[in-house]
Every structure is written in structure tokens, then in C-alpha cells.
Design a protein around this motif. Sequence first.
Motif, PDB file in Angstrom:
ATOM      1  N   ASN A  11     -17.034  92.351  32.734  1.00  0.00           N
ATOM      2  CA  ASN A  11     -16.898  90.889  32.671  1.00  0.00           C
ATOM      3  C   ASN A  11     -18.258  90.222  32.472  1.00  0.00           C
ATOM      4  O   ASN A  11     -18.397  89.257  31.715  1.00  0.00           O
ATOM      5  N   ILE A  12     -19.262  90.746  33.190  1.00  0.00           N
ATOM      6  CA  ILE A  12     -20.612  90.200  33.047  1.00  0.00           C
ATOM      7  C   ILE A  12     -21.122  90.400  31.628  1.00  0.00           C
ATOM      8  O   ILE A  12     -21.680  89.480  31.013  1.00  0.00           O
ATOM      9  N   LEU A  13     -20.907  91.607  31.105  1.00  0.00           N
ATOM     10  CA  LEU A  13     -21.355  91.886  29.738  1.00  0.00           C
ATOM     11  C   LEU A  13     -20.621  91.023  28.724  1.00  0.00           C
ATOM     12  O   LEU A  13     -21.211  90.555  27.742  1.00  0.00           O
ATOM     13  N   ARG A  14     -19.327  90.768  28.980  1.00  0.00           N
ATOM     14  CA  ARG A  14     -18.550  89.955  28.051  1.00  0.00           C
ATOM     15  C   ARG A  14     -19.086  88.515  28.012  1.00  0.00           C
ATOM     16  O   ARG A  14     -19.258  87.926  26.947  1.00  0.00           O
ATOM     17  N   LYS A  15     -19.382  87.967  29.207  1.00  0.00           N
ATOM     18  CA  LYS A  15     -19.907  86.611  29.260  1.00  0.00           C
ATOM     19  C   LYS A  15     -21.277  86.520  28.611  1.00  0.00           C
ATOM     20  O   LYS A  15     -21.591  85.562  27.899  1.00  0.00           O
ATOM     21  N   PHE A  16     -22.107  87.545  28.839  1.00  0.00           N
ATOM     22  CA  PHE A  16     -23.428  87.566  28.222  1.00  0.00           C
ATOM     23  C   PHE A  16     -23.308  87.625  26.708  1.00  0.00           C
ATOM     24  O   PHE A  16     -24.006  86.902  25.985  1.00  0.00           O
ATOM     25  N   THR A  17     -22.400  88.467  26.212  1.00  0.00           N
ATOM     26  CA  THR A  17     -22.207  88.610  24.771  1.00  0.00           C
ATOM     27  C   THR A  17     -21.719  87.310  24.156  1.00  0.00           C
ATOM     28  O   THR A  17     -22.172  86.896  23.082  1.00  0.00           O
ATOM     29  N   GLN A  18     -20.783  86.654  24.861  1.00  0.00           N
ATOM     30  CA  GLN A  18     -20.270  85.386  24.355  1.00  0.00           C
ATOM     31  C   GLN A  18     -21.366  84.332  24.305  1.00  0.00           C
ATOM     32  O   GLN A  18     -21.483  83.578  23.335  1.00  0.00           O
ATOM     33  N   ARG A  19     -22.187  84.258  25.364  1.00  0.00           N
ATOM     34  CA  ARG A  19     -23.273  83.277  25.413  1.00  0.00           C
ATOM     35  C   ARG A  19     -24.293  83.565  24.315  1.00  0.00           C
ATOM     36  O   ARG A  19     -24.779  82.648  23.645  1.00  0.00           O
ATOM     37  N   TYR A  20     -24.598  84.861  24.119  1.00  0.00           N
ATOM     38  CA  TYR A  20     -25.560  85.234  23.082  1.00  0.00           C
ATOM     39  C   TYR A  20     -25.034  84.864  21.696  1.00  0.00           C
ATOM     40  O   TYR A  20     -25.757  84.297  20.874  1.00  0.00           O
ATOM     41  N   ALA A  21     -23.755  85.162  21.457  1.00  0.00           N
ATOM     42  CA  ALA A  21     -23.165  84.847  20.151  1.00  0.00           C
ATOM     43  C   ALA A  21     -23.161  83.348  19.909  1.00  0.00           C
ATOM     44  O   ALA A  21     -23.447  82.865  18.803  1.00  0.00           O
ATOM     45  N   SER A  22     -22.854  82.582  20.976  1.00  0.00           N
ATOM     46  CA  SER A  22     -22.846  81.125  20.845  1.00  0.00           C
ATOM     47  C   SER A  22     -24.243  80.602  20.542  1.00  0.00           C
ATOM     48  O   SER A  22     -24.412  79.713  19.701  1.00  0.00           O
ATOM     49  N   SER A  23     -25.265  81.166  21.213  1.00  0.00           N
ATOM     50  CA  SER A  23     -26.646  80.746  20.982  1.00  0.00           C
ATOM     51  C   SER A  23     -27.090  81.059  19.562  1.00  0.00           C
ATOM     52  O   SER A  23     -27.774  80.255  18.921  1.00  0.00           O
ATOM     53  N   GLN A  24     -26.710  82.221  19.084  1.00  0.00           N
ATOM     54  CA  GLN A  24     -27.080  82.600  17.713  1.00  0.00           C
ATOM     55  C   GLN A  24     -26.421  81.703  16.691  1.00  0.00           C
ATOM     56  O   GLN A  24     -27.035  81.310  15.695  1.00  0.00           O
ATOM     57  N   ALA A  25     -25.157  81.349  16.922  1.00  0.00           N
ATOM     58  CA  ALA A  25     -24.464  80.433  16.014  1.00  0.00           C
ATOM     59  C   ALA A  25     -25.126  79.063  16.034  1.00  0.00           C
ATOM     60  O   ALA A  25     -25.301  78.413  14.991  1.00  0.00           O
ATOM     61  N   LEU A  26     -25.527  78.618  17.233  1.00  0.00           N
ATOM     62  CA  LEU A  26     -26.217  77.345  17.392  1.00  0.00           C
ATOM     63  C   LEU A  26     -27.538  77.371  16.634  1.00  0.00           C
ATOM     64  O   LEU A  26     -27.867  76.430  15.894  1.00  0.00           O
ATOM     65  N   ALA A  27     -28.281  78.455  16.783  1.00  0.00           N
ATOM     66  CA  ALA A  27     -29.569  78.587  16.097  1.00  0.00           C
ATOM     67  C   ALA A  27     -29.390  78.577  14.576  1.00  0.00           C
ATOM     68  O   ALA A  27     -30.166  77.944  13.850  1.00  0.00           O
ATOM     69  N   THR A  28     -28.375  79.268  14.107  1.00  0.00           N
ATOM     70  CA  THR A  28     -28.116  79.322  12.657  1.00  0.00           C
ATOM     71  C   THR A  28     -27.830  77.935  12.103  1.00  0.00           C
ATOM     72  O   THR A  28     -28.363  77.534  11.054  1.00  0.00           O
ATOM     73  N   ASP A  29     -26.988  77.180  12.799  1.00  0.00           N
ATOM     74  CA  ASP A  29     -26.660  75.826  12.345  1.00  0.00           C
ATOM     75  C   ASP A  29     -27.893  74.930  12.352  1.00  0.00           C
ATOM     76  O   ASP A  29     -28.110  74.127  11.433  1.00  0.00           O
ATOM     77  N   LEU A  30     -28.721  75.045  13.396  1.00  0.00           N
ATOM     78  CA  LEU A  30     -29.909  74.202  13.495  1.00  0.00           C
ATOM     79  C   LEU A  30     -30.944  74.561  12.430  1.00  0.00           C
ATOM     80  O   LEU A  30     -31.657  73.681  11.925  1.00  0.00           O
ATOM     81  N   LYS A  31     -31.028  75.843  12.077  1.00  0.00           N
ATOM     82  CA  LYS A  31     -31.937  76.243  10.995  1.00  0.00           C
ATOM     83  C   LYS A  31     -31.529  75.599   9.676  1.00  0.00           C
ATOM     84  O   LYS A  31     -32.386  75.252   8.851  1.00  0.00           O
ATOM     85  N   ASN A  32     -30.244  75.422   9.496  1.00  0.00           N
ATOM     86  CA  ASN A  32     -29.766  74.763   8.279  1.00  0.00           C
ATOM     87  C   ASN A  32     -30.156  73.290   8.248  1.00  0.00           C
ATOM     88  O   ASN A  32     -30.244  72.684   7.175  1.00  0.00           O
ATOM     89  N   ILE A  33     -30.399  72.717   9.423  1.00  0.00           N
ATOM     90  CA  ILE A  33     -30.763  71.305   9.518  1.00  0.00           C
ATOM     91  C   ILE A  33     -32.271  71.106   9.375  1.00  0.00           C
ATOM     92  O   ILE A  33     -32.728  70.229   8.638  1.00  0.00           O
ATOM     93  N   VAL A  34     -33.067  71.929  10.088  1.00  0.00           N
ATOM     94  CA  VAL A  34     -34.519  71.682  10.156  1.00  0.00           C
ATOM     95  C   VAL A  34     -35.365  72.804   9.558  1.00  0.00           C
ATOM     96  O   VAL A  34     -36.592  72.697   9.527  1.00  0.00           O
ATOM     97  N   GLY A  35     -34.752  73.893   9.134  1.00  0.00           N
ATOM     98  CA  GLY A  35     -35.508  75.002   8.556  1.00  0.00           C
ATOM     99  C   GLY A  35     -35.784  76.106   9.555  1.00  0.00           C
ATOM    100  O   GLY A  35     -35.885  75.860  10.768  1.00  0.00           O
ATOM    101  N   ASN A  36     -35.937  77.317   9.061  1.00  0.00           N
ATOM    102  CA  ASN A  36     -36.109  78.493   9.924  1.00  0.00           C
ATOM    103  C   ASN A  36     -37.334  78.401  10.826  1.00  0.00           C
ATOM    104  O   ASN A  36     -37.298  78.838  11.986  1.00  0.00           O
ATOM    105  N   ASP A  37     -38.427  77.846  10.301  1.00  0.00           N
ATOM    106  CA  ASP A  37     -39.680  77.826  11.066  1.00  0.00           C
ATOM    107  C   ASP A  37     -39.645  76.859  12.243  1.00  0.00           C
ATOM    108  O   ASP A  37     -40.559  76.874  13.090  1.00  0.00           O
TER     109      ASP A  37
END
Length: 485
Positions: A11-37
Amino acid sequence: MIKSRSIPISNILRKFTQRYASSQALATDLKNIVGNDNVATTASVREQHSHDESYHAGHVPDVVVFAQSTDHVSKIVKYCASKRVPVIPFGTGTGLEGGVTAPKGGVCLDLSRMDKVLSVNAEDFDCTVQAGVTRNALNTYIRDTGLQFPIDPGANASLGGMCATSASGTMAVRYGTMRENVMNLEVVLADGSIIKTAGLKGRSRKTSSGYNLTNLFVGQEGTLGIITEATLKLHAIPEAVLAAVAPFKDLRAAVNATVAIMQSGLPVARIEFLDENMVDACNRFSKLNLDVAPTLFLEFHGSNSNIEAQGRIAEETCKSFECLKFTFATETDRRNELWKARHNVWYAAHALRPGSKGYSTDVCVPISALPDMIQFADNEVKRLQLLGLTIGHVGDGNFHVILIVDPNDFEEIKRVHDFATILAKEALRMNGTITGEHGIGVGKKQLLIDEFGLHGINTMKIIKKALDPLNILNPGKIIDIEKGF
């Protein structure tokens, strides 16, 4: 016998994986807005943005985004609103109330790359800067104009952060706080829209037009909007400056001298108090040789013809309160050496106890109440057996007790909290405030009700809900509307 219930590792690993995936998706969307750097997800960068200089526990954001323009900020906030993701503004991280922590995760919006001085109007004594410009950078930029921005909180803070916390510091007694020196603000609201608080082009020295939106956003700590630009008052650099150091036989004599100097009408620019413990710490840290006694640091601004006369009057006043000696300095290097102790107090205090954290109180009282208030604080520090060192912008009734605490000693932390509460309530009893300049953040929320009462707090809640209905702007700071306070 009651058996403890273990949580499956899966359960702990599942929550961590979900949080990590959500963070990565968030980062990807924000890079599209302001650039990778301009987007960072590394553990080190996120940890760096999880705390300020206070002892308050840090909370790590999911993503750190570096904005380079107001348009960036607007698009980031608009995106976060669509996803209901918290947004926490970050300047230089020099705050003392945990105001930049991310208790609910989300996006840390770092404004340090918005570091342009947009205009300087020397003939009008004002300038407009982006939020990430620091006070030292601004003063370096305008040094050839004969003007200065004198608000000096000690740290080289960002001007956007200083606006957001209504900072002041050592020269507030002469030049006022940020509230008196901010003329207009550009603010991004919780839906991404952009406003100018004093008119679209406002730079006038006064106005009676509409609601006072500027002072609504000065001191709101990123909970109502994100400051992206500020139009600020500038002041003339004085022709002559005189600094002085005056040690006294005891604490009360030094503070009584402060009150007398202020009541005399002398145009003092700075008047700072250090107790004997703080002077001793500064001697050790800054390699100075000051008398270990309650000490006033004073500074006068004026002309060559009157500056020494001001100093002599201050000397006579101090000696009437059994000042041990009165040392003058007019040369820049000597003045800087005298003020070196004052500017390094935070670090000097920490050096007394390596591995410690600092908790700074911030009460402010009417100046006539100051002697009794500082004596009360000194008595309480001794009663609770705490390592506390007192400094203060005593010319305007504001002082700090820096408490050096072991972050792993929970009993000591409780005594620190008890002291802070007792001190704040005594300040309110003396018609003062729980914070003169550091702000509320996460450290003083419960004391707000004592200062403002239920109707005042409910009015703040109404404003917060109106401007940030989704509660995404620095949630949990000042007023936590999800918890009712």
C-alpha cells in the motif's frame, strides 16, 4: 491486548508510485508552459525550497517552477487552478515563520529569475521592479542616482517577498515599513488574472481612488495573490551619516534611554538594542570587541552641519541613563564595522549551539510600554530556562527574542512555544501586536484570534474565500479555511 495494525508495504509503495506519477505528469505539463529549464523535480532542489530560515518543519513541494515573467506566473497559476494544485510563492527563503513550506505538496513558484529593475524615476523618487530583485541589487543599481531604498530587514531578501510579508527592519523608525513604501503592485490572482493595485499606470504619491488594494496585498504572504512587480518609493541618500554604540549598566536603562531619545524628537534613522548575551555572541561570531553589556546601536542621517549636534544630544540623553560610554563613527568603514554585529545576529546566535534551530518572537508594543515589555521577556526567558537573546528595532517598539532550540528536544520546544504564547498575549495586553514584521506564516495562526477577535477573523476568511475560492494560494498559511481557522 490490543494488536497494532500494520500497513502493508504494498500500500505504501502504491501511494508513493501514484504520487510520483502525479508529480511527473505535473512537471511535464509545466515544462510545456515555461520550458524544460524552468522546471525542477530533483530531490535537492525540492528540499531547498521546502523551508525558510526558521525552525518550523519543512514540507517538500512536488515540483519547483522558475517563472521569468508575469505571463509565466499567470499561466502557471491558471493551470494549477484547473488541477486544484497548491501554489507556494518563493523568493529568497529568508523568512522566519515557515511561510514557504508546502504542507499539501504542489508547485513551489520560485520568482528569483524575475530580477529586472524595470524603471527608475529619479525625479519622482520611485522605481518599478520585478518581484525577484533583492534589496541589495536595487541599491547597487541606483547607487549613482543619489537615491536609496532604505528598508533593511537584515537579510538580502527579495522585494516581492518583502512586500508579501510587510517587512521593515532597522531603518523603519525613520523611513517606515514596506506598507508606507509600496505605491503600486502587479498581482496575479488565483484564477490567473492580473491586476494593478493602484491603477494601471499608478505612480502618484497619494490617491483616494477606490479601495486600498495595495495594502491588502502588502502582508498577505502569498495567500491572496502572487506579487510579480512592485512600484516603490525611493529616498535621498543623506549628506552625512553618524553611527554610535552605547553600552549601559543594565537592560532597563538602555530601553529607557531609547524612549527618551524618541520623545526628544531627534531624527534618528536607526536605534537598535542588543542584550548582553547577544553582544557576547556577536563578539565571538564577528570577531569584535564590544563591551558585553546591554547596548544601543544608533544612526543619524543629516547634513554635515547638524549631524554631530544630533549625536551630542543623543550622547547626553544616554549618559543621563548611566550609559557606560558613547562611541561615535562617521567614516563608512568604521560604521559598517559597528553595524556588522547587528546584521549577523541570527547567525551569531546559532553559533552558540551548533546543530540548533532558531525561533524568533516578533512582538511590537507602543514605545512607552517597551521598558516593561522587554523586562517581562527577560524574566520569562530566565523562568523557563531557555537560551534566549534579545534584539530589537526599539525605536518603533518592535523587538525579537531569538530562542536557540534543539529541534529534537520536544520538552524544550514546548517551553519555547509556551514562551512565545505568553509573550504575545502580554504584548496584546499592552495594546501591541503579535508580529511587527515577520508575518504569521504557520507559527502564529492561533494567536490571530486574540488580536482580531472572531469578527475580524471571519472578515479575513471572507476575503480569502472571495479571492481564492479553491484555496490553492499558499494554503494553510495565516488562515486555514479548510480547518475553519
